[in-house]
Design a protein around this motif. Structure first.
Motif, PDB file in Angstrom:
ATOM      1  N   GLU A  62       0.837  -1.196   0.000  1.00  0.00           N
ATOM      2  CA  GLU A  62       0.000   0.000   0.000  1.00  0.00           C
ATOM      3  C   GLU A  62       0.872   1.246   0.000  1.00  0.00           C
ATOM      4  O   GLU A  62       1.865   1.326   0.721  1.00  0.00           O
ATOM      5  CB  GLU A  62      -0.904  -0.007   1.229  1.00  0.00           C
ATOM      6  CG  GLU A  62      -1.852   1.137   1.296  1.00  0.00           C
ATOM      7  CD  GLU A  62      -2.753   1.038   2.513  1.00  0.00           C
ATOM      8  OE1 GLU A  62      -3.794   1.680   2.501  1.00  0.00           O
ATOM      9  OE2 GLU A  62      -2.426   0.335   3.456  1.00  0.00           O
ATOM     10  N   ARG A  63       0.511   2.231  -0.817  1.00  0.00           N
ATOM     11  CA  ARG A  63       1.237   3.482  -0.857  1.00  0.00           C
ATOM     12  C   ARG A  63       0.729   4.414   0.236  1.00  0.00           C
ATOM     13  O   ARG A  63      -0.456   4.459   0.513  1.00  0.00           O
ATOM     14  CB  ARG A  63       1.052   4.166  -2.201  1.00  0.00           C
ATOM     15  CG  ARG A  63       1.630   3.393  -3.335  1.00  0.00           C
ATOM     16  CD  ARG A  63       1.515   4.151  -4.619  1.00  0.00           C
ATOM     17  NE  ARG A  63       0.176   4.685  -4.792  1.00  0.00           N
ATOM     18  CZ  ARG A  63      -0.150   5.614  -5.669  1.00  0.00           C
ATOM     19  NH1 ARG A  63       0.762   6.125  -6.446  1.00  0.00           N
ATOM     20  NH2 ARG A  63      -1.394   6.047  -5.780  1.00  0.00           N
ATOM     21  N   VAL A  64       1.634   5.162   0.816  1.00  0.00           N
ATOM     22  CA  VAL A  64       1.253   6.158   1.810  1.00  0.00           C
ATOM     23  C   VAL A  64       1.042   7.470   1.080  1.00  0.00           C
ATOM     24  O   VAL A  64       1.915   7.943   0.354  1.00  0.00           O
ATOM     25  CB  VAL A  64       2.348   6.300   2.890  1.00  0.00           C
ATOM     26  CG1 VAL A  64       1.997   7.398   3.868  1.00  0.00           C
ATOM     27  CG2 VAL A  64       2.560   4.985   3.599  1.00  0.00           C
ATOM     28  N   LEU A  65      -0.125   8.049   1.254  1.00  0.00           N
ATOM     29  CA  LEU A  65      -0.421   9.313   0.595  1.00  0.00           C
ATOM     30  C   LEU A  65       0.201  10.467   1.353  1.00  0.00           C
ATOM     31  O   LEU A  65       0.197  10.501   2.581  1.00  0.00           O
ATOM     32  CB  LEU A  65      -1.934   9.521   0.504  1.00  0.00           C
ATOM     33  CG  LEU A  65      -2.683   8.531  -0.359  1.00  0.00           C
ATOM     34  CD1 LEU A  65      -4.175   8.814  -0.285  1.00  0.00           C
ATOM     35  CD2 LEU A  65      -2.212   8.605  -1.790  1.00  0.00           C
ATOM     36  N   ASP A  66       0.726  11.397   0.626  1.00  0.00           N
ATOM     37  CA  ASP A  66       1.334  12.589   1.208  1.00  0.00           C
ATOM     38  C   ASP A  66       0.238  13.618   1.419  1.00  0.00           C
ATOM     39  O   ASP A  66       0.006  14.475   0.567  1.00  0.00           O
ATOM     40  CB  ASP A  66       2.418  13.112   0.274  1.00  0.00           C
ATOM     41  CG  ASP A  66       3.099  14.348   0.827  1.00  0.00           C
ATOM     42  OD1 ASP A  66       3.051  14.562   2.052  1.00  0.00           O
ATOM     43  OD2 ASP A  66       3.664  15.098   0.030  1.00  0.00           O
ATOM     44  N   THR A  67      -0.450  13.510   2.551  1.00  0.00           N
ATOM     45  CA  THR A  67      -1.586  14.405   2.778  1.00  0.00           C
ATOM     46  C   THR A  67      -1.140  15.844   2.981  1.00  0.00           C
ATOM     47  O   THR A  67      -1.831  16.769   2.574  1.00  0.00           O
ATOM     48  CB  THR A  67      -2.415  13.945   3.988  1.00  0.00           C
ATOM     49  OG1 THR A  67      -1.571  13.848   5.115  1.00  0.00           O
ATOM     50  CG2 THR A  67      -3.064  12.617   3.702  1.00  0.00           C
ATOM     51  N   ALA A  68       0.020  16.052   3.599  1.00  0.00           N
ATOM     52  CA  ALA A  68       0.484  17.422   3.811  1.00  0.00           C
ATOM     53  C   ALA A  68       0.771  18.083   2.472  1.00  0.00           C
ATOM     54  O   ALA A  68       0.440  19.238   2.244  1.00  0.00           O
ATOM     55  CB  ALA A  68       1.724  17.435   4.687  1.00  0.00           C
ATOM     56  N   GLY A  69       1.378  17.358   1.562  1.00  0.00           N
ATOM     57  CA  GLY A  69       1.662  17.899   0.237  1.00  0.00           C
ATOM     58  C   GLY A  69       0.396  18.203  -0.531  1.00  0.00           C
ATOM     59  O   GLY A  69       0.327  19.170  -1.281  1.00  0.00           O
ATOM     60  N   ARG A  70      -0.615  17.389  -0.351  1.00  0.00           N
ATOM     61  CA  ARG A  70      -1.876  17.617  -1.040  1.00  0.00           C
ATOM     62  C   ARG A  70      -2.548  18.888  -0.529  1.00  0.00           C
ATOM     63  O   ARG A  70      -3.116  19.656  -1.291  1.00  0.00           O
ATOM     64  CB  ARG A  70      -2.802  16.419  -0.854  1.00  0.00           C
ATOM     65  CG  ARG A  70      -2.261  15.168  -1.507  1.00  0.00           C
ATOM     66  CD  ARG A  70      -3.113  14.001  -1.198  1.00  0.00           C
ATOM     67  NE  ARG A  70      -4.074  13.796  -2.256  1.00  0.00           N
ATOM     68  CZ  ARG A  70      -5.025  12.903  -2.237  1.00  0.00           C
ATOM     69  NH1 ARG A  70      -5.182  12.120  -1.203  1.00  0.00           N
ATOM     70  NH2 ARG A  70      -5.846  12.761  -3.242  1.00  0.00           N
ATOM     71  N   VAL A  71      -2.485  19.114   0.785  1.00  0.00           N
ATOM     72  CA  VAL A  71      -3.085  20.316   1.363  1.00  0.00           C
ATOM     73  C   VAL A  71      -2.342  21.553   0.867  1.00  0.00           C
ATOM     74  O   VAL A  71      -2.953  22.552   0.477  1.00  0.00           O
ATOM     75  CB  VAL A  71      -3.081  20.240   2.898  1.00  0.00           C
ATOM     76  CG1 VAL A  71      -3.474  21.572   3.510  1.00  0.00           C
ATOM     77  CG2 VAL A  71      -3.990  19.131   3.370  1.00  0.00           C
ATOM     78  N   GLU A  72      -1.012  21.491   0.862  1.00  0.00           N
ATOM     79  CA  GLU A  72      -0.225  22.631   0.395  1.00  0.00           C
ATOM     80  C   GLU A  72      -0.500  22.927  -1.080  1.00  0.00           C
ATOM     81  O   GLU A  72      -0.606  24.082  -1.486  1.00  0.00           O
ATOM     82  CB  GLU A  72       1.264  22.370   0.605  1.00  0.00           C
ATOM     83  CG  GLU A  72       1.654  22.350   2.060  1.00  0.00           C
ATOM     84  CD  GLU A  72       3.056  21.822   2.273  1.00  0.00           C
ATOM     85  OE1 GLU A  72       3.723  21.453   1.288  1.00  0.00           O
ATOM     86  OE2 GLU A  72       3.475  21.774   3.436  1.00  0.00           O
ATOM     87  N   ARG A  73      -0.616  21.901  -1.883  1.00  0.00           N
ATOM     88  CA  ARG A  73      -0.908  22.095  -3.299  1.00  0.00           C
ATOM     89  C   ARG A  73      -2.289  22.727  -3.476  1.00  0.00           C
ATOM     90  O   ARG A  73      -2.475  23.612  -4.304  1.00  0.00           O
ATOM     91  CB  ARG A  73      -0.836  20.754  -4.021  1.00  0.00           C
ATOM     92  CG  ARG A  73      -0.998  20.890  -5.519  1.00  0.00           C
ATOM     93  CD  ARG A  73      -0.776  19.594  -6.235  1.00  0.00           C
ATOM     94  NE  ARG A  73      -1.527  18.538  -5.579  1.00  0.00           N
ATOM     95  CZ  ARG A  73      -1.279  17.248  -5.696  1.00  0.00           C
ATOM     96  NH1 ARG A  73      -0.285  16.834  -6.435  1.00  0.00           N
ATOM     97  NH2 ARG A  73      -2.013  16.352  -5.082  1.00  0.00           N
ATOM     98  N   PHE A  74      -3.249  22.291  -2.669  1.00  0.00           N
ATOM     99  CA  PHE A  74      -4.591  22.870  -2.727  1.00  0.00           C
ATOM    100  C   PHE A  74      -4.543  24.351  -2.365  1.00  0.00           C
ATOM    101  O   PHE A  74      -5.156  25.184  -3.026  1.00  0.00           O
ATOM    102  CB  PHE A  74      -5.532  22.119  -1.781  1.00  0.00           C
ATOM    103  CG  PHE A  74      -6.908  22.689  -1.731  1.00  0.00           C
ATOM    104  CD1 PHE A  74      -7.854  22.355  -2.685  1.00  0.00           C
ATOM    105  CD2 PHE A  74      -7.271  23.572  -0.728  1.00  0.00           C
ATOM    106  CE1 PHE A  74      -9.130  22.884  -2.644  1.00  0.00           C
ATOM    107  CE2 PHE A  74      -8.543  24.111  -0.671  1.00  0.00           C
ATOM    108  CZ  PHE A  74      -9.470  23.761  -1.639  1.00  0.00           C
ATOM    109  N   ARG A  76      -1.971  26.397  -2.570  1.00  0.00           N
ATOM    110  CA  ARG A  76      -1.293  27.153  -3.632  1.00  0.00           C
ATOM    111  C   ARG A  76      -2.237  27.391  -4.801  1.00  0.00           C
ATOM    112  O   ARG A  76      -2.254  28.463  -5.398  1.00  0.00           O
ATOM    113  CB  ARG A  76      -0.067  26.382  -4.123  1.00  0.00           C
ATOM    114  CG  ARG A  76       1.178  26.605  -3.337  1.00  0.00           C
ATOM    115  CD  ARG A  76       2.403  26.148  -4.104  1.00  0.00           C
ATOM    116  NE  ARG A  76       2.245  24.862  -4.780  1.00  0.00           N
ATOM    117  CZ  ARG A  76       2.611  23.680  -4.291  1.00  0.00           C
ATOM    118  NH1 ARG A  76       3.152  23.628  -3.093  1.00  0.00           N
ATOM    119  NH2 ARG A  76       2.432  22.580  -4.980  1.00  0.00           N
ATOM    120  N   ARG A  77      -2.998  26.390  -5.138  1.00  0.00           N
ATOM    121  CA  ARG A  77      -3.877  26.487  -6.308  1.00  0.00           C
ATOM    122  C   ARG A  77      -5.039  27.434  -6.062  1.00  0.00           C
ATOM    123  O   ARG A  77      -5.367  28.276  -6.890  1.00  0.00           O
ATOM    124  CB  ARG A  77      -4.406  25.109  -6.663  1.00  0.00           C
ATOM    125  CG  ARG A  77      -5.273  25.120  -7.919  1.00  0.00           C
ATOM    126  CD  ARG A  77      -5.717  23.744  -8.297  1.00  0.00           C
ATOM    127  NE  ARG A  77      -4.565  22.952  -8.671  1.00  0.00           N
ATOM    128  CZ  ARG A  77      -4.573  21.640  -8.805  1.00  0.00           C
ATOM    129  NH1 ARG A  77      -5.664  20.963  -8.569  1.00  0.00           N
ATOM    130  NH2 ARG A  77      -3.486  20.990  -9.150  1.00  0.00           N
TER     131      ARG A  77
END
Length: 87
Positions: A62-74, A76-77
């Motif tokens: 199972e892959r671990v999702l980078d939730t912190a990176g997803r929040v930061e990308r959101f 920024r966008r």
């Protein structure tokens, strides 16, 4: 339980196409295809795309999702609204 309204449960072979493994379990699933099982008997065959033999959660891949990176990308966008409380 009322008689005559429940489907008949019987042994069915589920074959995982991704892992190449097969499971003989009771099921109500219908199938026109059959397969000869290890005990010499013929059972209905149902091909499945994924099962516990090939699912990443059960195999440990199972892959671990980078939730912190997803929040930061959101943020920024779409930007974060500045909220300042003045008292």
């Amino acid at each position: 339980m009322r008689p005559g309204i429940h489907p008949v449960s019987r042994p069915v072979v589920f074959r995982d196409r991704a892992a190449g493994t097969a499971f003989l379990v009771p099921s109500t699933r219908q199938s026109a295809r059959t397969v000869e099982w290890e005990d010499g008997a013929t059972y209905p065959l149902v091909d499945v795309e994924i099962s516990s033999a090939s699912h990443p959660f059960y195999t440990g891949t199972e892959r671990v999702l980078d939730t912190a990176g997803r929040v930061e990308r959101f943020e920024r966008r779409y930007g974060r609204k500045a909220t300042t409380e003045e008292t």
